[in-house]
Enzyme design. Structure first.
Site, mmCIF file in Angstrom:
data_model
loop_
_atom_site.group_PDB
_atom_site.id
_atom_site.type_symbol
_atom_site.label_atom_id
_atom_site.label_comp_id
_atom_site.label_asym_id
_atom_site.label_seq_id
_atom_site.Cartn_x
_atom_site.Cartn_y
_atom_site.Cartn_z
ATOM 1 N N HIS A 27 0.841 -1.206 0.000
ATOM 2 C CA HIS A 27 0.000 0.000 0.000
ATOM 3 C C HIS A 27 0.876 1.256 0.000
ATOM 4 O O HIS A 27 0.627 2.200 -0.760
ATOM 5 C CB HIS A 27 -0.883 0.062 1.253
ATOM 6 N N LYS A 51 -18.336 -5.679 7.855
ATOM 7 C CA LYS A 51 -17.082 -6.342 8.191
ATOM 8 C C LYS A 51 -16.529 -5.822 9.503
ATOM 9 O O LYS A 51 -16.523 -4.619 9.745
ATOM 10 C CB LYS A 51 -16.034 -6.082 7.103
ATOM 11 N N ARG A 100 -1.825 -6.042 -8.614
ATOM 12 C CA ARG A 100 -0.848 -7.084 -8.311
ATOM 13 C C ARG A 100 -0.799 -8.142 -9.399
ATOM 14 O O ARG A 100 0.261 -8.685 -9.687
ATOM 15 C CB ARG A 100 -1.186 -7.758 -6.983
ATOM 16 N N SER A 137 -3.375 -7.321 2.947
ATOM 17 C CA SER A 137 -3.606 -7.189 4.388
ATOM 18 C C SER A 137 -4.098 -8.505 4.982
ATOM 19 O O SER A 137 -3.702 -8.883 6.085
ATOM 20 C CB SER A 137 -4.631 -6.084 4.668
#
Length: 169
Positions: A27, A51, A100, A137
């Site tokens: 990040h 969440k 990614r 993460s």
């Protein structure tokens, strides 16, 4: 007033959105690169009521502010709702996302097209540094939960907070 706005030039703004639970070196790489391209970079910390994160929103914001303080042009705020509304409220014309892998592209392209269709906000994709191409993460939390070494994946300040949080669970 000094700087671009005083000269009649519009300030170039972008946003890097995410949950950042916790922020990783991947990040930070994207945020640092965006901060070298834009006058102001907002880091928008997503609030998802459905969440339960490892860190509370306020903790994430504090950690991000501390690890991005060296850049000088990074602002950190939370948001709930549509990212394009966050952008409209702050006159941000661009979203910066790190990619990614091809699997990221499939999802992010759909989001980019939706955001552009809703508001005209553009999305710019930055390829992730290969060093961080596997990093998320979720993986950091999973490895740390099982006692794995994540010191090379997060800033020292975040490692300290992560270690403390998992110790107290």
């Amino acid at each position: 007033m000094t700087g671009p706005e005083s000269e009649g030039t519009q300030v170039r703004r972008a946003v890097c959105p995410g949950s950042f639970d916790p922020i990783t070196n991947g990040h930070l790489d994207i945020i640092a690169r965006a901060s070298s391209l834009y006058d102001e970079v907002y880091v928008a910390v997503m609030i998802n009521q459905a969440k339960k994160g490892l860190f509370e929103i306020e903790e994430r914001i504090d950690l991000i502010r501390r690890v991005t303080a060296e850049y000088g042009n990074v602002r950190v705020e939370s948001f709930h709702g549509l990212l394009v509304d966050f952008c409209k409220q702050r006159e941000i014309p661009a979203i910066v996302k790190g990619l990614r892998a091809v699997s990221d592209f499939d999802y992010e392209l759909q989001m980019a097209q939706m955001n552009n269709g809703l508001s005209g906000v553009e999305t710019l994709f930055i390829p992730t540094n290969p060093t961080y191409s596997f990093l998320s993460s979720s993986l950091v939390k999973e490895v740390a939960t099982w006692g794995g070494d994540v010191a090379h994946l997060v800033p020292p300040l975040v490692l300290e907070a992560l270690t403390e949080r998992l110790r107290n669970r």
